[in-house]
Design a protein around this motif. Structure first.
Motif, PDB file in Angstrom:
ATOM      1  N   TRP A  16       7.834  -7.159 -22.366  1.00 29.80           N
ATOM      2  CA  TRP A  16       8.894  -7.921 -23.017  1.00 29.80           C
ATOM      3  C   TRP A  16       9.047  -7.506 -24.471  1.00 29.80           C
ATOM      4  O   TRP A  16       8.150  -6.882 -25.036  1.00 29.80           O
ATOM      5  CB  TRP A  16       8.620  -9.407 -22.888  1.00 29.80           C
ATOM      6  CG  TRP A  16       7.479  -9.917 -23.712  1.00 29.80           C
ATOM      7  CD1 TRP A  16       7.552 -10.513 -24.927  1.00 29.80           C
ATOM      8  CD2 TRP A  16       6.071  -9.848 -23.403  1.00 29.80           C
ATOM      9  NE1 TRP A  16       6.300 -10.833 -25.394  1.00 29.80           N
ATOM     10  CE2 TRP A  16       5.372 -10.439 -24.482  1.00 29.80           C
ATOM     11  CE3 TRP A  16       5.336  -9.361 -22.319  1.00 29.80           C
ATOM     12  CZ2 TRP A  16       3.979 -10.558 -24.514  1.00 29.80           C
ATOM     13  CZ3 TRP A  16       3.949  -9.466 -22.352  1.00 29.80           C
ATOM     14  CH2 TRP A  16       3.281 -10.065 -23.429  1.00 29.80           C
ATOM     15  N   ILE A  17      10.178  -7.847 -25.044  1.00 26.34           N
ATOM     16  CA  ILE A  17      10.444  -7.550 -26.444  1.00 26.34           C
ATOM     17  C   ILE A  17       9.974  -8.732 -27.288  1.00 26.34           C
ATOM     18  O   ILE A  17      10.352  -9.875 -27.029  1.00 26.34           O
ATOM     19  CB  ILE A  17      11.949  -7.277 -26.669  1.00 26.34           C
ATOM     20  CG1 ILE A  17      12.360  -6.022 -25.889  1.00 26.34           C
ATOM     21  CG2 ILE A  17      12.259  -7.126 -28.157  1.00 26.34           C
ATOM     22  CD1 ILE A  17      13.815  -5.651 -26.035  1.00 26.34           C
ATOM     23  N   THR A  18       9.137  -8.461 -28.266  1.00 22.52           N
ATOM     24  CA  THR A  18       8.587  -9.545 -29.079  1.00 22.52           C
ATOM     25  C   THR A  18       9.439  -9.830 -30.311  1.00 22.52           C
ATOM     26  O   THR A  18       9.628 -10.980 -30.687  1.00 22.52           O
ATOM     27  CB  THR A  18       7.163  -9.167 -29.536  1.00 22.52           C
ATOM     28  OG1 THR A  18       7.211  -7.866 -30.142  1.00 22.52           O
ATOM     29  CG2 THR A  18       6.201  -9.143 -28.361  1.00 22.52           C
ATOM     30  N   SER A  19       9.941  -8.787 -30.942  1.00 17.13           N
ATOM     31  CA  SER A  19      10.744  -8.952 -32.160  1.00 17.13           C
ATOM     32  C   SER A  19      11.903  -7.977 -32.091  1.00 17.13           C
ATOM     33  O   SER A  19      11.741  -6.872 -31.569  1.00 17.13           O
ATOM     34  CB  SER A  19       9.927  -8.616 -33.415  1.00 17.13           C
ATOM     35  OG  SER A  19       8.736  -9.352 -33.461  1.00 17.13           O
ATOM     36  N   ALA A  20      13.030  -8.387 -32.637  1.00 19.50           N
ATOM     37  CA  ALA A  20      14.177  -7.476 -32.648  1.00 19.50           C
ATOM     38  C   ALA A  20      15.011  -7.747 -33.883  1.00 19.50           C
ATOM     39  O   ALA A  20      14.985  -8.855 -34.432  1.00 19.50           O
ATOM     40  CB  ALA A  20      15.021  -7.667 -31.390  1.00 19.50           C
ATOM     41  N   CYS A  21      15.733  -6.727 -34.336  1.00 18.26           N
ATOM     42  CA  CYS A  21      16.615  -6.903 -35.486  1.00 18.26           C
ATOM     43  C   CYS A  21      17.607  -5.748 -35.530  1.00 18.26           C
ATOM     44  O   CYS A  21      17.485  -4.787 -34.774  1.00 18.26           O
ATOM     45  CB  CYS A  21      15.810  -6.945 -36.781  1.00 18.26           C
ATOM     46  SG  CYS A  21      15.029  -5.380 -37.203  1.00 18.26           S
ATOM     47  N   HIS A  22      18.532  -5.865 -36.433  1.00 22.29           N
ATOM     48  CA  HIS A  22      19.375  -4.713 -36.727  1.00 22.29           C
ATOM     49  C   HIS A  22      18.709  -3.962 -37.860  1.00 22.29           C
ATOM     50  O   HIS A  22      18.376  -4.551 -38.885  1.00 22.29           O
ATOM     51  CB  HIS A  22      20.777  -5.163 -37.135  1.00 22.29           C
ATOM     52  CG  HIS A  22      21.609  -4.012 -37.637  1.00 22.29           C
ATOM     53  ND1 HIS A  22      22.263  -3.153 -36.788  1.00 22.29           N
ATOM     54  CD2 HIS A  22      21.854  -3.578 -38.892  1.00 22.29           C
ATOM     55  CE1 HIS A  22      22.887  -2.230 -37.501  1.00 22.29           C
ATOM     56  NE2 HIS A  22      22.659  -2.459 -38.789  1.00 22.29           N
ATOM     57  N   SER A  23      18.501  -2.678 -37.666  1.00 28.10           N
ATOM     58  CA  SER A  23      17.883  -1.880 -38.724  1.00 28.10           C
ATOM     59  C   SER A  23      18.968  -1.222 -39.549  1.00 28.10           C
ATOM     60  O   SER A  23      19.642  -0.300 -39.077  1.00 28.10           O
ATOM     61  CB  SER A  23      16.982  -0.803 -38.105  1.00 28.10           C
ATOM     62  OG  SER A  23      16.668   0.163 -39.105  1.00 28.10           O
ATOM     63  N   PRO A  24      19.174  -1.645 -40.782  1.00 29.14           N
ATOM     64  CA  PRO A  24      20.194  -0.998 -41.607  1.00 29.14           C
ATOM     65  C   PRO A  24      19.760   0.428 -41.949  1.00 29.14           C
ATOM     66  O   PRO A  24      20.595   1.281 -42.210  1.00 29.14           O
ATOM     67  CB  PRO A  24      20.254  -1.871 -42.869  1.00 29.14           C
ATOM     68  CG  PRO A  24      18.992  -2.649 -42.887  1.00 29.14           C
ATOM     69  CD  PRO A  24      18.506  -2.756 -41.486  1.00 29.14           C
ATOM     70  N   HIS A  25      18.478   0.657 -41.915  1.00 30.59           N
ATOM     71  CA  HIS A  25      17.951   1.985 -42.210  1.00 30.59           C
ATOM     72  C   HIS A  25      18.352   2.978 -41.128  1.00 30.59           C
ATOM     73  O   HIS A  25      18.791   4.098 -41.406  1.00 30.59           O
ATOM     74  CB  HIS A  25      16.434   1.884 -42.309  1.00 30.59           C
ATOM     75  CG  HIS A  25      15.761   3.171 -42.633  1.00 30.59           C
ATOM     76  ND1 HIS A  25      15.778   3.725 -43.889  1.00 30.59           N
ATOM     77  CD2 HIS A  25      15.045   4.020 -41.850  1.00 30.59           C
ATOM     78  CE1 HIS A  25      15.104   4.859 -43.872  1.00 30.59           C
ATOM     79  NE2 HIS A  25      14.654   5.060 -42.644  1.00 30.59           N
ATOM     80  N   LEU A  26      18.246   2.557 -39.850  1.00 33.18           N
ATOM     81  CA  LEU A  26      18.591   3.432 -38.730  1.00 33.18           C
ATOM     82  C   LEU A  26      20.030   3.238 -38.274  1.00 33.18           C
ATOM     83  O   LEU A  26      20.554   4.032 -37.505  1.00 33.18           O
ATOM     84  CB  LEU A  26      17.649   3.169 -37.544  1.00 33.18           C
ATOM     85  CG  LEU A  26      16.166   3.445 -37.806  1.00 33.18           C
ATOM     86  CD1 LEU A  26      15.315   2.906 -36.669  1.00 33.18           C
ATOM     87  CD2 LEU A  26      15.936   4.940 -37.976  1.00 33.18           C
ATOM     88  N   GLY A  27      20.625   2.152 -38.683  1.00 28.54           N
ATOM     89  CA  GLY A  27      21.993   1.878 -38.278  1.00 28.54           C
ATOM     90  C   GLY A  27      22.125   1.474 -36.821  1.00 28.54           C
ATOM     91  O   GLY A  27      23.154   1.676 -36.185  1.00 28.54           O
ATOM     92  N   CYS A  28      21.095   0.908 -36.252  1.00 27.96           N
ATOM     93  CA  CYS A  28      21.196   0.428 -34.866  1.00 27.96           C
ATOM     94  C   CYS A  28      20.199  -0.684 -34.649  1.00 27.96           C
ATOM     95  O   CYS A  28      19.384  -0.997 -35.517  1.00 27.96           O
ATOM     96  CB  CYS A  28      20.968   1.571 -33.885  1.00 27.96           C
ATOM     97  SG  CYS A  28      19.280   2.130 -33.863  1.00 27.96           S
ATOM     98  N   ALA A  29      20.306  -1.284 -33.456  1.00 34.49           N
ATOM     99  CA  ALA A  29      19.403  -2.368 -33.116  1.00 34.49           C
ATOM    100  C   ALA A  29      18.066  -1.790 -32.696  1.00 34.49           C
ATOM    101  O   ALA A  29      18.020  -0.804 -31.956  1.00 34.49           O
ATOM    102  CB  ALA A  29      19.991  -3.214 -31.992  1.00 34.49           C
ATOM    103  N   ILE A  30      16.986  -2.404 -33.168  1.00 38.84           N
ATOM    104  CA  ILE A  30      15.654  -1.964 -32.774  1.00 38.84           C
ATOM    105  C   ILE A  30      14.816  -3.171 -32.395  1.00 38.84           C
ATOM    106  O   ILE A  30      15.178  -4.312 -32.663  1.00 38.84           O
ATOM    107  CB  ILE A  30      14.936  -1.189 -33.916  1.00 38.84           C
ATOM    108  CG1 ILE A  30      14.796  -2.091 -35.161  1.00 38.84           C
ATOM    109  CG2 ILE A  30      15.664   0.098 -34.238  1.00 38.84           C
ATOM    110  CD1 ILE A  30      13.867  -1.525 -36.218  1.00 38.84           C
ATOM    111  N   GLY A  31      13.702  -2.889 -31.749  1.00 34.30           N
ATOM    112  CA  GLY A  31      12.804  -3.971 -31.401  1.00 34.30           C
ATOM    113  C   GLY A  31      11.395  -3.465 -31.252  1.00 34.30           C
ATOM    114  O   GLY A  31      11.132  -2.260 -31.206  1.00 34.30           O
ATOM    115  N   LEU A  32      10.470  -4.424 -31.207  1.00 31.23           N
ATOM    116  CA  LEU A  32       9.081  -4.135 -30.856  1.00 31.23           C
ATOM    117  C   LEU A  32       8.809  -4.866 -29.562  1.00 31.23           C
ATOM    118  O   LEU A  32       9.379  -5.927 -29.306  1.00 31.23           O
ATOM    119  CB  LEU A  32       8.120  -4.637 -31.939  1.00 31.23           C
ATOM    120  CG  LEU A  32       8.264  -4.025 -33.337  1.00 31.23           C
ATOM    121  CD1 LEU A  32       7.344  -4.749 -34.322  1.00 31.23           C
ATOM    122  CD2 LEU A  32       7.951  -2.538 -33.308  1.00 31.23           C
ATOM    123  N   GLY A  33       7.951  -4.284 -28.723  1.00 30.17           N
ATOM    124  CA  GLY A  33       7.649  -4.969 -27.480  1.00 30.17           C
ATOM    125  C   GLY A  33       6.397  -4.422 -26.855  1.00 30.17           C
ATOM    126  O   GLY A  33       5.884  -3.367 -27.249  1.00 30.17           O
TER     127      GLY A  33
END
Lengths: 976, 90
Positions: free
Chosen positions: A916-933
């Motif tokens: 499962w995905i534990t944390s997610a956000c929009h990364s302004p650095h990468l310009g896309c949605a990222i997550g940890l899981g």
């Protein structure tokens, strides 16, 4: 207004009040019930189920019928008992459960359909079809059956709670309670006397008994005067002790301002009273005798009729009859006759009249029926085989007295039946230290109550090592009322047992036929005793009727016990004012006011209020703000208040050894002036908390924890210190609130730091990554400097005494203007750490291991630390789930925390779930949605595409498995 | 409930944090074996009677105490400092 002579009301003043819109007059000293009766209002309500017209039945808190909606607007209070409402100027009340009017109620037709509403009818009738319950039956029943209505507005009043301690708590201020309070208070013991009435005296106020040949009020005022003068005694009037709890703790509600038109301060106070001993002097409640149509307005308890005449100088009618199976009824007749009320007759089932008087007596007779739908007009008497009708406007019914044993059974102590008293008396197993006295213990005469009250106090004082000695008590009546058992008058028409829940003798018979004979079943099948009055006037009578039906004596039929509260307690006072912002303590960070002034948006983090983000003019969306804060930090320098992270100061000769056992990774080699990341496990091997640990001196460490676990980690470390390794020389203290800690992060962090720090070499060589030192800033202010980074940038955390936190923050922002110093909140903090792949609370949810965090090899095999042994369990070691980074393949698609991970072509089932995905956000650095899981076999899936599924919202997002370190995986920036 | 803290005296139980059975003080040696560790971490008695349990006087002196409490009546028979209990067993 028609009044009898005498009474304890202030006739010199009048009070105006309204009932159902009509204006009436009463006097100070009246209750709403006595004032209504004085205004010839007998009909005050409608019954719960059958909508039968009802009137005042009692003169106290046991009232089942006369319930009204008190006050209006936001202060409207449903189901208040007219018998306990102290009259105040401008009082307004409405009758309940009637439409359109009290005198003509459409749902009175329920009465005609009563055969359908018999015992257990809810269970039998509304079973089918199933779907109808929620949509049709329940709403209809709720509308038809019911009590008062709520205002649906917030309660405007203030409530409080308080704590009291005493040697002796006396519950009840009647003859027994006053004698007890006097006896104990004269020893100098700390005594609290609580009574639910607004005037001390209990039943003495309602009777014509003399004490030392004078009216009881003379003795009452003497005693009250003495008690008022004693500094060691506190009188709580208008205070109901509603429950007995463990170890001598009693709950009580003081109605501080319910008798005022509007509260000037608090309305009610919840008292938690801790008493070494307590005396139950709660008196007794009279019981009635069910007979056909015994619920007409005008029919009331005999003792209540007497109380209204003696205390409030009112009678519900000019001509009254008495139905009594005890000598008590004759007292009622005599008292009323003495006040000029015409006595139609005393109806006594016993063959011999027990007294003579200037009124007709019908021995060997019972009441078999009544007439008078909206107010009693006639009662039918059967004497031998003759019946005749007797004209009367009121009937007093006396069937004996039930001791108010309620609090004695709050710890499941069971009352014991006494044939001599024809009543349940307090039995064994009551709350420790609670001593029953007076009528509550079957000592119902005035003499008996005074003596037993004083004796109980003497015993309580002796238990506490105080020699009390009995006070001189006045001469008083000691003739017990003889009685015969008459539990109901047999007949075919409905005879009410429980007025408030509309339970009749027939319902009990039906329950018996249907084998619901145990008392607990009887209650639930018929709803007997389950109304707001807890069946105070019904339970024992019902039990006796059931005993008759089963042919078993009462003690074998069962007993009836009570739970708190003795009388209803409002949720408002139980909340004790802990509502809205006062719901729980709020902790503010040192920079709170500063952040507020900058327009920060706050978020609750446990008890803390933290700045979530700092919107600037022109920013229209929170994401816009957060992206700016993140990019500014990565490009220049960002500032964040991280005070809320827990700080635990660990000192002592064995501090290093202690730290080494607390963390799963090795700490023995940590040098003074250096910081190390540490992971704590629970003893079962799962990850507990993480943070940094700084060695400030050879024998001093500063441990940081996550915000959420600060308390739990401190507790855990104290447990280890005291319970596991008391031999270690180590001391702990939480310093979370003592230090304000600010994070200074970004490539220009050092430049900014140098502008506030006094003479300290912060160069990379002198103060490398993971250094710490005591320093001074801003010209001498003591501070602690840590070179640690949550964001992945060159970063410092600077701690100063908490009171300087806001000033330091303001100065850093001011001095860093040219560097682009930007305050950031928890939202940007989250984005920064997700981009860096740092674990936080979401990743440490109690179900994860060091191995899953990618730190399996950190768990030292060389030492024993908490959780080390269990972390090596085969099942945990075999787990291939590991923390990975996830990046949306389509940059426009959001990644959602909580989504579950699947192979791209797999069916999305529990069996095929990969994590499962534990944390997610929009990364302004990468310009896309990222997550940890956490991903099963994550190490082998790097670079592959999988599905993040959010079936709740029908989303299936393609994500690429990547390293959790989205930025600077080599860690060059933070070491720069 | 009231708990007699050996350091502070009789205090309201809301000053205390409840942990669980006092067997937690008897931590096995690292090489005690799987069974001993399973017992220590997971297995607890639930007696209808006397029970030794750990409470932390969190809003007071900070002491961990071993309370001997009857689980059916809440009667408290004894309160000892956990540290003393541990030292006595060592």
């Amino acid at each position: 207004m028609t009044r009898l002579p005498g009474g304890l009301i202030d006739r010199d003043r009048t009070v105006t009040f309204r009932f159902d819109g009509r204006r009436y007059l009463g006097h100070p000293g009246d209750t709403l019930a006595s004032a209504l009766l004085a205004n010839n209002v007998r009909l005050v309500g409608r019954s719960f189920k059958y909508h039968r017209p009802r009137g005042v039945f009692s003169a106290g808190s046991e009232e089942p019928n006369a319930m009204v909606e008190l006050r209006s607007g936001a202060r409207q209070e449903p189901n208040t008992r007219a018998t306990t409402i102290e009259l105040f100027e401008g009082l307004t009340a409405k009758s309940q459960n009637r439409w359109p009017a009290l005198g003509f109620d459409v749902l009175g037709v329920n009465d005609l359909f009563s055969p359908f509403f018999a015992a257990g009818f809810y269970y039998k009738t509304f079973m089918w079809p199933k779907a109808f319950w929620e949509k049709l039956y329940e709403p209809a029943i709720r509308k038809a059956a019911g009590l008062g209505s709520l205002s649906m507005e917030p309660d405007p009043d203030a409530y409080d709670k308080g704590f009291l301690h005493c040697d002796l708590l006396v519950i009840g201020g009647g003859a027994a309670g006053l004698a007890a309070a006097l006896t104990a208070a004269r020893t100098g013991a700390r005594v609290i006397l609580a009574d639910e009435d607004f005037r001390l005296g209990g039943r003495l106020l309602a009777e014509t008994h003399t004490l030392d040949d004078a009216p009881a009020t003379r003795w009452l005022s003497e005693v009250e005067g003495e008690l008022e003068s004693l500094p060691n005694l506190r009188i709580l009037r208008r205070t109901t002790v509603f429950g007995a709890f463990d170890h001598g703790i009693y709950g009580a509600v003081e109605r501080v301002a319910d008798h005022l038109p509007q509260p000037d301060t608090v309305r009610q106070t919840l008292w938690r009273i801790t008493a070494k001993r307590a005396i139950l002097a709660t008196g007794a409640t009279e019981r009635h005798i069910p007979f056909a149509n015994n619920d007409r307005p005008g029919i009331m308890l005999g003792g209540a009729l007497r109380a209204y005449a003696n205390r409030w100088a009112v009678s519900p009618a000019h001509r009254v009859a008495i139905f009594t199976s005890t000598d008590d009824g004759y007292r009622t007749a005599r008292d009323l006759a003495a006040k000029g009320v015409q006595i139609a007759g005393v109806i006594d089932p016993r063959p011999e009249p027990r007294s003579t008087g200037d009124f007709p007596i019908f021995p060997g007779a019972v009441v078999t029926n009544t007439i008078g739908r909206l107010g009693l007009r006639h009662v039918e008497i059967r004497q031998g085989d003759q019946t005749h009708w007797l004209e009367c406007g009121a009937l007093g019914v006396s069937g004996g007295w039930n001791p108010n044993v309620h609090l004695m059974s709050h710890h499941r102590g069971r009352p014991v039946w006494s044939d001599a008293h024809l009543a349940f008396l307090p039995g064994a197993g009551g709350p420790a230290g609670l001593i029953p006295a007076g009528a509550a213990n079957g000592k119902g005469t005035v003499h008996g109550a005074l003596q037993s009250g004083a004796a109980a106090a003497e015993q309580a004082m002796a238990d506490l090592g105080r020699d009390a000695g009995l006070p001189d008590l006045p001469q008083a009546d000691d003739s017990p009322a003889t009685q015969t058992a008459l539990w109901h008058v047999p007949g075919t028409a409905r005879a009410w047992v429980d007025f408030q829940n509309d339970v009749t003798v027939k319902d009990i018979k039906l329950a018996h036929q249907e084998n619901m004979t145990p008392v607990e079943h009887l209650k639930r099948w018929t709803t007997l005793g389950m109304a707001t009055d807890q069946g105070k006037t019904a339970n024992v009578t019902a039990l006796a009727v059931m005993s008759e039906l089963t042919g078993k004596p009462i003690p074998e039929t069962g007993t009836t016990i009570f739970r708190p509260p003795y009388t209803p307690v409002s949720l408002s006072v139980l909340g004790g004012g802990n509502t809205g912002p006062e719901f729980r303590p709020r902790r503010l960070t040192p920079t709170h006011t500063w952040a507020e002034a900058r327009g920060a948006v706050f978020v609750e983090v446990g008890q803390w209020m933290r700045a979530q983000y700092f919107p600037q003019p022109g920013e229209t969306h929170w994401r816009e703000t957060v992206d700016r804060e993140v990019l500014a930090t990565r490009a220049g320098v960002g500032l964040c208040d991280v005070t809320t992270l827990g700080k635990i100061d660990v000192q002592g000769a064995d501090a290093a050894e202690f730290i080494n056992r607390i963390y799963c990774n090795g700490f023995k080699t940590l040098k003074t002036g250096m910081v190390r990341y540490g992971l704590m496990l629970r003893e079962d091997g799962m990850a507990f908390d993480d943070g940094t640990c700084a060695r400030m001196a050879d024998d001093q460490f500063v441990v940081t924890t996550t915000t959420a676990q600060a308390g739990a980690v401190y507790r855990h470390m104290e447990f280890a210190r005291q319970c596991l390794w008391p031999e270690l020389d180590v001391q702990l203290i939480s310093t979370t609130d003592a230090w304000a800690q600010l994070s200074i992060a970004g490539p220009k962090a050092r430049m900014l730091l140098e502008r506030v720090i006094d003479a300290h070499d912060t160069s990379n060589e002198a103060f490398p990554f993971m250094s710490c030192a005591p320093v001074t800033v801003c010209g001498g202010l003591r501070a602690r400097l840590f070179r640690i980074s949550f964001s992945g940038e060159l970063a410092y955390e600077l701690a100063v005494p908490a009171r300087y936190g806001a000033a330091l923050m303001a100065r850093l922002v001011d001095l860093g203007k040219d560097l682009g110093a930007t305050p950031y909140g928890t939202e940007a903090l989250g984005v920064l750490r997700i981009e860096k792949g740092h674990a936080a609370g979401n990743e440490l949810n109690g179900q994860t291991t060091a191995q899953m965090l990618g730190m399996g090899r950190m768990v030292s095999a060389k030492k024993d630390s908490i959780g080390a042994v269990m972390s090596r369990r085969a099942g945990l070691v075999a787990d291939t789930r590991v923390l990975v980074g996830l990046q949306a393949v389509d940059p426009e698609t959001p990644v959602v925390a909580g989504a579950h991970l699947f192979e791209t072509d797999a069916a999305q089932t529990t069996q095929s779930d990969l994590g499962w995905i534990t944390s997610a956000c929009h990364s302004p650095h990468l310009g896309c949605a990222i997550g940890l899981g956490y991903l099963t076999g994550g190490a082998d899936r790097m670079g592959t595409e999988i599905i993040a599924a959010n079936p709740l919202e029908g989303q299936s997002t393609r994500v690429r498995v990547v390293s959790p370190h989205f930025i600077d995986p080599e860690g060059g920036r933070l070491r720069d | 409930m009231r708990i007699e803290c050996p350091i502070c005296g009789s205090r309201d139980r809301r000053e205390f944090y409840y942990q669980g059975a006092a067997v937690a003080v008897a931590r096995p040696a690292p090489d005690a074996g799987a069974e001993a560790w399973d017992d220590y971490v997971h297995l607890r008695d639930n007696p209808a009677g006397w029970h030794d349990e750990l409470w932390h006087h969190e809003a007071g002196c900070g002491a961990w105490v071993v309370v001997t409490r009857n689980l059916t009546t809440h009667e408290i028979r004894d309160v000892q400092l956990a540290q003393s209990v541990k030292e006595a067993s060592a």
